[in-house]
Design an enzyme around this catalytic site. Sequence first.
Site, PDB file in Angstrom:
ATOM      1  CB  CYS A  45      -0.725  -0.188   0.704  1.00  0.00           C
ATOM      2  SG  CYS A  45      -0.473   0.438   2.933  1.00  0.00           S
TER       3      CYS A  45
ATOM      4  CG  ASP B  11       0.302   3.629   4.389  1.00  0.00           C
ATOM      5  OD1 ASP B  11      -0.240   4.651   4.134  1.00  0.00           O
ATOM      6  OD2 ASP B  11      -0.514   3.284   5.303  1.00  0.00           O
TER       7      ASP B  11
ATOM      8  CB  CYS C   9      -4.016   6.187   5.090  1.00  0.00           C
ATOM      9  SG  CYS C   9      -3.952   4.188   6.614  1.00  0.00           S
TER      10      CYS C   9
ATOM     11  CB  CYS D 253      -2.276   0.596   9.757  1.00  0.00           C
ATOM     12  SG  CYS D 253      -2.270   0.668   7.880  1.00  0.00           S
TER      13      CYS D 253
END
Lengths: 314, 402
Positions: A35, A37, A62, A106
């Site tokens: 993703c 990140d 995010c 995350c």
Amino acid sequence: MWDYSEKVKEHFYNPKNAGAAENANATGEVGSLSCGDALRLTLKVDPDTEIILDAGFQTFGCGSAIASSSALTEIIKGMTLDQALEVSNQDIADFLDGLPPEKMHCSVMGREALQAAVADYRGEVWSDDHEEGALICKCFAIDEVMIEDTIRANSLTTVEEVTNYTKAGGGCSACHEGIENVLTRVMAESGQAFVAGGVGSAIAAKSKATPVAATPAAAAPVEAAPKTDIKRISTIMRVLEAVRPRLQADGGDCELMDIDGNTIYVNLTGACMGCQMASMTLGGIQQQLIEELGEFVRLVQVEKKADKLVGIGG
Amino acid sequence: MNDIYLDNNATTMVSPEVLEEMLPFFCEQFGNPSSLHNFGNKVGFALKKARQQVQTLLGAEHDSEIVFTSCGTESDSTAILSALRAQPERKEIITTVVEHPAVLTLCEYLETEGYTVHKLEVDSKGRLDLDKYASLLSDNVAVVSVMWANNESGTIFPVEKMADMAHEAGIMFHTDAVQAVGKLPINLQESNIHMLSVSGHKLHAPKGIGVLYLKRGTRFRPLLRGGHQERGRRAGTENAAAIVGLGKACELAMQHMAFENTTVKAMRDRLEAGILAAVPYSFATGDVDNRLPNTASIAFEYIEGEAILLLMNKVGIAASSGSACTSGSLEPSHVMRAMGIPYTAAHGTVRFSFSRYNTMEEVERVIAEVPEIVAKLRKLSPYWEGDGPAENPEQAFAPVYA
Ligand SMILES: Cc1ncc(COP(=O)(O)O)c(C=O)c1O
Ligand code: FES
């Protein structure tokens, strides 16, 4: 959009410990390729006690990446490095009153940054052994890589087996097409063809008196006569007792809740629903039970407080 | 202060005039248009009128070329699957890498069924290479499906020209015009476009109503077979109220076409210029000289889109992002990736999309809010240092990737 808890919003709007920690002596930088990140975690560690005096984070990520990082730094401040390494991604998610399944990665990233930072402090090289693929099962946050690996390792051939081993597919069943596609691809590697089971695996399993026939591979090795009830229950309890210490060491536990035919209901706590350990644990325990009992049993996770099924374990 | 809605490419408000037109079709004129009695008959007339209103907006030659469906996605699926079923000997599809999932996901599925899908690539501004396209046209191709305008960047594709090329080669041409209809003048009777998809909720009609335009004479195989509705081309009792609403919405869109391309465009241009002037390290994506009048797609470097959206939402501004984390797919926008926009910018892409219900005052409020939001997030970014990107941002921060 996402159904974020108030706690996530709070940590996102007003992140704690944003920016680099002053006079930091440990840095961990990790990213999630799938993703994009990325996260940098800096720690100020007391060299004598190994206590984390201060922690700071910077993230290209995010809302939940920011909230997870903020939560992580709050959790680990004041801990020793060894204590901090015990913090699981589920702990981070719990601290935030939960994260949507798509966002569990995350919190994984936060934990990896921590491992990287500790390795940096100790002069070790940290390498990431956790590979991440596209999310296949949203109910249990199981990704493609995890499913592929499990199929290969156990020579799985049906969606139901994949569910037994990984949980993927055990909820709403919307991901069964995706699981079939992974099975088709992985089985083709060894020259096998995936054969779908008629109406659908879940339906087939339910309508049968015993799921034994539906999962021949899982039940295959042992063909012993069914044990008497008392013997059987004590065997089940013995197996569960034997695995508990290992789980407790990871901050979890496994309690026997009920036995209904060949379905065994347990309350597996503490372990992370999203990471592979949980399913490996459920799957692993089920496997041991099958071997000890000499019959196919299904281990089902029940949630104690809600007293309802949250999914088919295994 | 009211919230500011700048996400009209996602969906639009139902116009009050549209709603008013629809209301009688719930409790008063609820008949089945196929019935002979008065209850049904009146509905039948209303549908006929709506069909003509759609026909006018699309510039179609005949009202029987309008087939009502349940949404844009259904129209896309119907068109592509029809072309394949009607020409079973042709096993290839031409499309682009930046289509909406309504087309792309279907094509990926068709690949597993043995079809060959050619996906045309785009350059850094999102433009297609027509020579490459020409080289793919052959007797093996069942259908070309190319969107009229891109939902993320607003970039317009030369579909009329591409339809001419396909037509000349004897190939069916479909366009997903979901984002174009109502924003760009369209005259299908002058074109070689054989099939075209419309979705009501993008032009102030309700959700769950769509249109497939089917040029007279185009070979067709229905997706849904059953009753004789839509001349047997789309069975199922008509969603009468929504169809009436879509008809009215098309009439209004026709009336506002000039407004859309002047006043709405001016608001978009002001917003873009204002933000780009106030926020360093930001740029507009797509083919800025050739795009929808209502769409601005701005990349804010070194920060992530979902975080921007959440902070904007907090101050009452609604927009969209191509960031991975808004979609749940964990993948950054395929449109931004196709244009070769680096990760550190693609993730921070925000789409502002206008409608005729926006105002210049709202634009100024957004211009005032955005720079602060971006600055707040950049403070958290490992790629950022003080007032600018870290020196050599790629080297200053080089995470271990999983
Ligand atoms: C270009 C494009 N095609 C298709 C669709 C799908 O339309 P619908 O939501 O009516 O199915 C959309 C909107 O989401 C779109 O932007
Ligand atoms: S998404 Fe896998 S069971 Fe629901």
